[in-house]
Design a protein around this motif. Structure first.
Motif, PDB file in Angstrom:
ATOM      1  N   LEU A 543       1.359  -1.444  -0.285  1.00 28.60           N
ATOM      2  CA  LEU A 543      -0.123  -0.403  -0.007  1.00 28.60           C
ATOM      3  C   LEU A 543       1.129   1.270  -0.289  1.00 28.60           C
ATOM      4  CD1 LEU A 543      -2.526  -0.487   2.808  1.00 28.60           C
ATOM      5  CD2 LEU A 543      -3.305  -1.226  -0.109  1.00 28.60           C
ATOM      6  N   TYR A 544       0.333   2.199  -0.302  1.00 26.24           N
ATOM      7  CA  TYR A 544       1.063   3.614  -0.735  1.00 26.24           C
ATOM      8  C   TYR A 544       1.626   3.410   1.282  1.00 26.24           C
ATOM      9  CZ  TYR A 544      -0.914   4.907  -4.413  1.00 26.24           C
ATOM     10  OH  TYR A 544      -1.136   4.945  -6.206  1.00 26.24           O
ATOM     11  N   ASN A 545       2.495   4.426   1.251  1.00 24.91           N
ATOM     12  CA  ASN A 545       3.238   4.676   2.802  1.00 24.91           C
ATOM     13  C   ASN A 545       2.922   6.282   3.530  1.00 24.91           C
ATOM     14  OD1 ASN A 545       4.854   6.536   1.461  1.00 24.91           O
ATOM     15  ND2 ASN A 545       7.031   5.330   1.572  1.00 24.91           N
ATOM     16  N   ARG A 546       3.435   6.073   4.620  1.00 25.50           N
ATOM     17  CA  ARG A 546       3.522   8.056   5.323  1.00 25.50           C
ATOM     18  C   ARG A 546       3.565   8.650   4.558  1.00 25.50           C
ATOM     19  NH1 ARG A 546       1.497   8.600  11.085  1.00 25.50           N
ATOM     20  NH2 ARG A 546       0.957  10.846  10.989  1.00 25.50           N
ATOM     21  N   THR A 547       4.964   8.429   3.490  1.00 26.60           N
ATOM     22  CA  THR A 547       5.631  10.022   2.757  1.00 26.60           C
ATOM     23  C   THR A 547       4.775   9.872   2.288  1.00 26.60           C
ATOM     24  OG1 THR A 547       7.710   8.741   3.894  1.00 26.60           O
ATOM     25  CG2 THR A 547       7.195  10.497   1.746  1.00 26.60           C
ATOM     26  N   TYR A 548       3.764   9.660   1.655  1.00 26.23           N
ATOM     27  CA  TYR A 548       2.899   9.460   0.137  1.00 26.23           C
ATOM     28  C   TYR A 548       1.575  10.099   1.214  1.00 26.23           C
ATOM     29  CZ  TYR A 548       0.994   9.147  -4.231  1.00 26.23           C
ATOM     30  OH  TYR A 548       0.091   9.845  -5.493  1.00 26.23           O
ATOM     31  N   PHE A 549       1.188  10.016   2.000  1.00 26.82           N
ATOM     32  CA  PHE A 549      -0.231   9.873   2.341  1.00 26.82           C
ATOM     33  C   PHE A 549       0.168  11.160   3.071  1.00 26.82           C
ATOM     34  CE2 PHE A 549      -2.347  11.210   7.225  1.00 26.82           C
ATOM     35  CZ  PHE A 549      -3.439  10.266   6.068  1.00 26.82           C
ATOM     36  N   GLU A 550       1.711  11.393   4.012  1.00 19.53           N
ATOM     37  CA  GLU A 550       1.637  13.612   4.215  1.00 19.53           C
ATOM     38  C   GLU A 550       1.626  13.849   2.416  1.00 19.53           C
ATOM     39  OE1 GLU A 550       5.081  13.339   6.474  1.00 19.53           O
ATOM     40  OE2 GLU A 550       3.982  12.813   8.621  1.00 19.53           O
ATOM     41  N   GLU A 551       2.136  13.797   1.798  1.00 20.44           N
ATOM     42  CA  GLU A 551       2.006  14.601   0.494  1.00 20.44           C
ATOM     43  C   GLU A 551       0.836  14.155  -0.517  1.00 20.44           C
ATOM     44  OE1 GLU A 551       4.317  16.520  -2.981  1.00 20.44           O
ATOM     45  OE2 GLU A 551       4.744  16.039  -1.195  1.00 20.44           O
ATOM     46  N   LYS A 552       0.548  13.776  -0.789  1.00 16.74           N
ATOM     47  CA  LYS A 552      -0.810  13.514  -0.969  1.00 16.74           C
ATOM     48  C   LYS A 552      -1.974  14.019   0.095  1.00 16.74           C
ATOM     49  CE  LYS A 552      -3.512  12.012  -4.562  1.00 16.74           C
ATOM     50  NZ  LYS A 552      -3.513  12.189  -5.492  1.00 16.74           N
ATOM     51  N   MET A 553      -1.657  14.634   0.931  1.00 19.55           N
ATOM     52  CA  MET A 553      -2.529  15.442   2.145  1.00 19.55           C
ATOM     53  C   MET A 553      -2.151  17.034   1.345  1.00 19.55           C
ATOM     54  SD  MET A 553      -3.957  14.117   5.703  1.00 19.55           S
ATOM     55  CE  MET A 553      -2.405  14.889   5.959  1.00 19.55           C
ATOM     56  N   ARG A 554      -1.073  17.284   1.262  1.00 20.42           N
ATOM     57  CA  ARG A 554      -0.901  18.988   0.740  1.00 20.42           C
ATOM     58  C   ARG A 554      -1.344  18.949  -0.310  1.00 20.42           C
ATOM     59  NH1 ARG A 554       4.133  17.281   3.390  1.00 20.42           N
ATOM     60  NH2 ARG A 554       5.287  16.433   1.472  1.00 20.42           N
ATOM     61  N   LEU A 555      -1.747  17.940  -1.343  1.00 22.15           N
ATOM     62  CA  LEU A 555      -1.293  18.314  -3.130  1.00 22.15           C
ATOM     63  C   LEU A 555      -3.359  19.122  -2.804  1.00 22.15           C
ATOM     64  CD1 LEU A 555       0.087  15.583  -4.730  1.00 22.15           C
ATOM     65  CD2 LEU A 555       0.427  18.253  -5.127  1.00 22.15           C
ATOM     66  N   LEU A 556      -3.999  17.667  -2.005  1.00 23.69           N
ATOM     67  CA  LEU A 556      -4.970  18.172  -2.057  1.00 23.69           C
ATOM     68  C   LEU A 556      -5.504  19.390  -1.647  1.00 23.69           C
ATOM     69  CD1 LEU A 556      -6.995  13.639  -0.451  1.00 23.69           C
ATOM     70  CD2 LEU A 556      -6.470  15.495  -3.424  1.00 23.69           C
ATOM     71  N   GLU A 557      -4.928  20.028  -0.309  1.00 16.23           N
ATOM     72  CA  GLU A 557      -5.525  20.848   0.085  1.00 16.23           C
ATOM     73  C   GLU A 557      -5.311  22.620  -0.726  1.00 16.23           C
ATOM     74  OE1 GLU A 557      -2.623  21.698   3.736  1.00 16.23           O
ATOM     75  OE2 GLU A 557      -4.236  20.599   4.838  1.00 16.23           O
ATOM     76  N   ARG A 558      -3.889  21.907  -1.319  1.00 18.32           N
ATOM     77  CA  ARG A 558      -3.776  22.764  -2.727  1.00 18.32           C
ATOM     78  C   ARG A 558      -4.709  22.993  -4.358  1.00 18.32           C
ATOM     79  NH1 ARG A 558       1.324  21.926  -1.631  1.00 18.32           N
ATOM     80  NH2 ARG A 558       1.819  20.625  -3.016  1.00 18.32           N
ATOM     81  N   GLY A 559      -5.712  21.293  -4.122  1.00 13.82           N
ATOM     82  CA  GLY A 559      -6.408  21.141  -5.953  1.00 13.82           C
ATOM     83  C   GLY A 559      -7.884  21.918  -4.956  1.00 13.82           C
ATOM     84  N   ASP A 560      -8.518  21.041  -5.936  1.00 13.43           N
ATOM     85  CA  ASP A 560      -9.772  21.137  -5.818  1.00 13.43           C
ATOM     86  C   ASP A 560     -10.583  19.814  -5.953  1.00 13.43           C
ATOM     87  OD1 ASP A 560     -12.965  22.185  -5.829  1.00 13.43           O
ATOM     88  OD2 ASP A 560     -13.190  22.472  -8.369  1.00 13.43           O
ATOM     89  N   SER A 561     -10.775  19.088  -4.549  1.00 10.85           N
ATOM     90  CA  SER A 561     -11.176  17.714  -4.164  1.00 10.85           C
ATOM     91  C   SER A 561     -12.231  17.935  -2.794  1.00 10.85           C
ATOM     92  CB  SER A 561     -10.174  16.703  -4.259  1.00 10.85           C
ATOM     93  OG  SER A 561      -9.742  17.021  -5.223  1.00 10.85           O
ATOM     94  N   THR A 562     -13.169  18.829  -2.315  1.00 12.67           N
ATOM     95  CA  THR A 562     -13.719  19.097  -1.766  1.00 12.67           C
ATOM     96  C   THR A 562     -15.453  18.815  -2.108  1.00 12.67           C
ATOM     97  OG1 THR A 562     -13.851  21.915  -1.899  1.00 12.67           O
ATOM     98  CG2 THR A 562     -12.141  21.166  -0.997  1.00 12.67           C
ATOM     99  N   PRO A 563     -15.877  17.886  -1.000  1.00  6.80           N
ATOM    100  CA  PRO A 563     -14.674  18.076   0.599  1.00  6.80           C
ATOM    101  C   PRO A 563     -14.126  16.796   0.413  1.00  6.80           C
ATOM    102  CG  PRO A 563     -17.262  16.973   0.570  1.00  6.80           C
ATOM    103  CD  PRO A 563     -16.867  17.628  -1.040  1.00  6.80           C
ATOM    104  N   VAL A 564     -13.089  16.824   1.364  1.00  7.66           N
ATOM    105  CA  VAL A 564     -12.133  15.152   1.680  1.00  7.66           C
ATOM    106  C   VAL A 564     -12.420  14.312   2.844  1.00  7.66           C
ATOM    107  CG1 VAL A 564      -9.808  14.438   1.694  1.00  7.66           C
ATOM    108  CG2 VAL A 564     -10.788  16.469   0.214  1.00  7.66           C
ATOM    109  N   GLY A 565     -12.921  13.229   2.565  1.00 10.30           N
ATOM    110  CA  GLY A 565     -13.174  12.423   3.572  1.00 10.30           C
ATOM    111  C   GLY A 565     -11.750  11.460   4.069  1.00 10.30           C
ATOM    112  N   ILE A 566     -11.444  11.682   5.181  1.00  8.73           N
ATOM    113  CA  ILE A 566     -10.399  10.052   5.642  1.00  8.73           C
ATOM    114  C   ILE A 566     -10.965   9.107   7.040  1.00  8.73           C
ATOM    115  CG2 ILE A 566      -8.078  10.721   7.060  1.00  8.73           C
ATOM    116  CD1 ILE A 566      -7.318  12.904   6.325  1.00  8.73           C
ATOM    117  N   ILE A 567     -10.921   7.752   6.791  1.00 11.73           N
ATOM    118  CA  ILE A 567     -10.766   7.094   7.272  1.00 11.73           C
ATOM    119  C   ILE A 567      -9.711   6.333   8.149  1.00 11.73           C
ATOM    120  CG2 ILE A 567     -11.887   4.702   7.278  1.00 11.73           C
ATOM    121  CD1 ILE A 567     -13.634   5.103   5.151  1.00 11.73           C
ATOM    122  N   VAL A 568      -9.366   6.271   9.683  1.00 10.97           N
ATOM    123  CA  VAL A 568      -8.205   6.009  10.543  1.00 10.97           C
ATOM    124  C   VAL A 568      -8.945   4.483  10.163  1.00 10.97           C
ATOM    125  CG1 VAL A 568      -6.632   6.046  12.167  1.00 10.97           C
ATOM    126  CG2 VAL A 568      -7.990   8.210  10.365  1.00 10.97           C
TER     127      VAL A 568
END
Length: 878
Positions: A543-568
């Motif tokens: 699966l994707y790792n923590r590094t890509y998780f943090e990078e993807k969150m930064r990209l989604l904050e700058r993009g037009d993908s709202t609303p964004v859901g997160i499941i832990v």
């Protein structure tokens, strides 16, 4: 007349000898000048090609270091990984004495894991200040004390120089390249650095010790030449060393601030001319005697006979002797002979006519003399022209040989270099390709020469771009280079080549084609893609790792993908599984969890493993209801799995959150989902651990470790002994539970050890001893087993303190553990084992008495024996 003949003959011979001798001297001078001119051309060409070869060698090594500096392994900063990588590169290349990696402040470590400092080295300062690769001047290695040069390439991360990768090349290896076999055929080659110091030379004593600019005894011409070499100029000069004349050609080395010089002794020319004067003298003497022989035969003797005949005729016609005297001996022999014959036949009748025609005869003689002189001059001019043509022809032949040799060396270099090398004409057809490229691509030379490079080697999808690039390069006279280009082999395989292209021009400056040299980087690119995959994926679950998780969150904050859901999601009881069954079982549980979560989502959904037992799912453009449905899918997948696989339950704690449609802060969304997961985990973790423990208890009962019925017999034995000692019912209950589950920790021992038919090795026995600690941790996680958790940990302690795992002795050992030790040993001895047969009861009692006070409590052994003797029939039926 006789004296005149002898003098004229000697004069002719002397004139021939001196004339041809002078001509020989002139030819010697002209030949020497031509050889000197050709020598200058040859040495200059040889120096230029040798310098290019050295520059190409250094350039190839610099590119190797740049490729290493750009690998993710080097950029990772992991010292052990980097050392392993540079050691593999060192074994592959063989040219480097040492590799090392330095950080931004000069702290470095080598391929031998030695810590060194490069902060005070000039090459370090240049690389860090310019961000460019550097080839250093020679220096002394701090590790081996050998003269070396250092090739260093910057490590760039996020457009910032964070360090460098360096390689040490022994100066003697560079000296071997410079003093090559081709140079050694006529002279020697050496390199001079920017301050005039000689850094390579066939004489090792001069390397790094001799600087002509600082030598007062050095020839002035040599100093001038060396000074020009330090200024990067190209030239040719002559100087003397120890009264011996030398020729020196020098050119700068491409890519470095060094200059290459090639020296040839002047004797190289004089040795070729040594036998030329002797040859000319011999030829001159030989032709002199030949000419003298024919002159004597064809001219002197006829004149002698004519003189005698004239004397006789003169005696008969003495009256008019003035009329028939010969005034000049230079008249042609045939004409004289003819005229005198006519005179003999009709002399008496035409004597007066002869007198009258005397003046006419004189005029004719003068005219013929002039014609003969003109012919002689014409002959001399023709001979001189012939000699000039011959010299020019020899000069052209020499130049042609030099060109052929230069072309041969260049073609040999291209054929032998382990790079993809080819030359294309203006229409893109191949006119040259080396054997290495043919072998790599799987073609024969006849299949590709004269064919379009793009049609053969470029994949169909890229041919349009390749054609446009080629036309633009020719039209703009400018090469645009990409990092790499894919090419296609004969069998359709795609390989990647890093190219270096050069435009070719004719004598008028028109572009005639393109020469290309490239390195096959297919394996490197595959390795790089694998590293890139590894850098963003978890190696266990893919699966994707923590590094890509943090990078993807930064990209989604700058993009037009709202609303964004997160499941832990968090795996409950993973630590218990790791501690009891081992990390292999824990890893299997994590892979199972990843598989169930992936099956609950689409292929394009983003699923991450962000911690040891923690997973996260990002759902862009998902409302709260969509996220809740996703959580339900995960719960149903877990429930289906637990229904189908009862032997080992899976439990997940989950939390989720959804961002607002504006002002998205995904860190806060993640924290909210994580908090929700932990709240659920607090409620479910105890029940999850209990479920896992009871699954282990069930597995233990099903397997009934070692021997069938062991647990049941052991419960009867400990209860009988405890009853004989008047222990309380609570203690007896704990004893029964301890007898049943004292070996529960063996669920974490591999079957290869647990069921081994023979004796255990020392390492296997140490592994087996771990079951006490594993069982203790399992029991602490199960409320039903918690009262006997400490007993499980201590049930293998010995009375004399030689047991395990705590080394307790005597009364320090709980009574329950001392009772269990005697009963467990007795049951083990009186039943068959994979490695031995059962003992008799008598033998077992003897063994217990022998170990009394050593392994077993000495007061309990007699009591146990009396109990067994009194209840033997009822317990065992024998």
């Amino acid at each position: 007349m006789k004296n005149l003949k002898i003098n004229v003959t000697r004069l002719i011979i002397a004139a021939l000898i001196f004339g041809l001798g002078g001509l020989s001297f002139l030819i010697y001078i002209r030949t020497r000048d031509v050889l000197n001119t050709n020598l200058e051309t040859q040495i200059s060409s040889l120096t230029l090609s040798s310098s290019a070869e050295v520059g190409l060698w250094l350039f190839a090594h610099k590119k190797e270091l740049e490729v290493m500096a750009n690998t993710p392994l080097i950029k990772s900063g992991d010292r052990e990984v980097i050392i392993s990588y540079i050691n593999k590169e060192k074994e592959r290349t063989k040219d480097y004495e040492q590799f090392f990696v330095a950080n931004s402040i000069g702290e470095a470590f080598s391929d031998e894991n030695q810590s060194v400092s490069a902060a005070d080295r000039d090459y370090f300062k240049k690389v860090m200040s310019t961000g460019q690769s550097i080839i250093s001047d020679p220096m002394i290695s701090r590790g081996s004390n050998n003269p070396i040069i250092v090739i260093a390439a910057p490590i760039i991360k996020d457009n910032k120089v964070i360090g460098l990768v360096g390689g040490n090349i022994r100066l003697m290896d560079l000296n071997r390249i410079v003093t090559s076999k081709i140079v050694g055929e006529i002279g020697n080659a050496h390199l001079v650095q920017q301050d005039g110091l000689i850094i390579t030379h066939p004489n090792p004593k001069l390397m790094l010790t001799y600087n002509p600019l600082n030598d007062n005894d050095a020839a002035p011409d040599l100093k001038i030449a060396v000074r020009k070499m330090t200024q990067g100029e190209t030239g040719f000069t002559r100087f003397s060393v120890n009264n011996e004349a030398q020729y020196l050609a020098y050119v700068p080395v491409p890519g470095v601030q060094w200059s290459m010089g090639v020296t040839v002794p002047a004797t190289y020319v004089t040795n070729q001319l040594r036998y030329l004067p002797i040859s000319f003298i011999a030829v001159t003497v030989f032709f002199g005697f030949i000419l003298a022989f024919f002159l004597n035969r064809w001219l002197v003797k006829p004149l002698t006979e004519l003189e005698k005949y004239s004397t006789e005729l003169n005696a008969n016609l003495y009256k008019k002797a003035d009329y028939y005297q010969l005034n000049s001996p230079v008249i042609e022999v045939k004409s004289l002979e003819t005229n005198f014959r006519k005179m003999v036949v009709a002399l008496q009748e035409t004597f007066e006519e002869i007198e009258n025609s005397k003046s006419n005869l004189k005029n004719e003689i003068k005219e013929k003399t002039m014609i003969q002189e003109d012919l002689k001059k014409s002959y001399e001019e023709l001979w001189a022209s012939e000699e000039e043509l011959r010299c020019n022809f020899e000069k052209l032949q020499s130049k042609e040989k030099s060109l052929i040799e230069s072309e041969r060396r260049f073609r040999s270099l291209l054929e032998n270099v382990k790079l993809v090398t080819g030359i294309l004409d203006k229409s893109g057809r191949l006119i040259f390709v080396n054997d290495f490229a043919l072998g790599l691509m799987g073609y024969e030379k006849e299949e590709v020469i004269g064919q379009s490079f793009i049609n053969i080697f470029i994949p169909d999808a890229l041919r349009g771009n390749a054609i446009r690039w080629f036309k633009e390069c020719l039209n703009n006279k400018l090469i645009t280079v990409k990092d790499y280009e894919p090419i296609q082999t004969k069998n359709g395989e795609i390989r990647y080549v890093a190219w270096n292209h050069t435009l070719l021009y004719d004598s008028e400056g028109n572009v005639t084609g393109v020469a290309s040299i490239g390195k096959d980087i297919t394996e490197f690119k595959i390795f790089q893609e694998k590293l890139e995959h590894m850098s963003f994926h978890d190696s266990l679950t893919d699966l994707y790792n923590r590094t890509y998780f943090e990078e993807k969150m930064r990209l989604l904050e700058r993009g037009d993908s709202t609303p964004v859901g997160i499941i832990v999601c968090d795996v409950n009881g993973l630590k218990l599984v790791n501690d009891s069954l081992g990390h292999c079982a824990g890893d299997k549980l994590l892979r199972l969890t990843a598989s169930l979560i992936k099956k609950s989502f689409r292929e394009e959904d983003l699923i991450f493993r962000i911690g040891g037992d923690e997973f996260a799912i990002i759902l862009p453009k998902s409302e709260l209801l969509v996220v809740e449905h996703a959580c339900n899918r995960i719960r149903k997948s877990v429930e289906r799995y637990n229904l189908e696989n009862e032997e080992f339950p899976l439990s997940l704690s989950m939390g989720f959150a959804v961002s607002e449609k504006t002002n998205v802060n995904l860190d806060e969304v993640f924290k909210e989902a994580d908090d929700g997961m932990y709240r659920q985990k607090l409620h479910r973790s105890k029940s999850a651990r209990s479920a896992i423990v009871y699954a282990m208890m069930k597995a233990l009962e099903a397997r009934d470790f070692i021997t069938e019925g062991h647990a049941d017999r052991l419960q009867n034995l400990v209860v009988s002994l405890g009853g004989a000692m008047s222990l309380s019912q609570r203690t007896l209950a704990d004893l029964r539970l301890l007898a049943k589950f004292h070996d529960i920790g063996k669920v974490g021992i591999p079957d290869r050890i647990l069921f081994k038919p023979g004796r255990l090795t020392e390492e296997e026995f140490k592994e087996m001893q771990r079951h006490s600690d594993i069982g203790h941790r399992i029991a602490q996680s199960a409320p039903d087993l918690l009262p006997i958790a400490d007993f499980i940990l201590r049930h293998h302690e010995w009375w004399n303190g030689q047991g395990y795992p705590l080394g307790l002795k005597e009364e320090e050992i709980p009574l329950e553990c001392r009772i269990l030790a005697i009963a467990d040993a007795y049951d083990a001895m009186t039943n068959n084992r994979p490695y031995r047969k059962a003992m008799t009861q008598k033998q077992a009692f003897q063994e217990l008495n022998d170990k009394k006070g050593i392994q077993f409590d000495p007061t309990l052994v007699p009591i146990f024996i009396r109990v067994i003797m009194g209840t033997n029939y009822h317990l065992y039926g024998t």
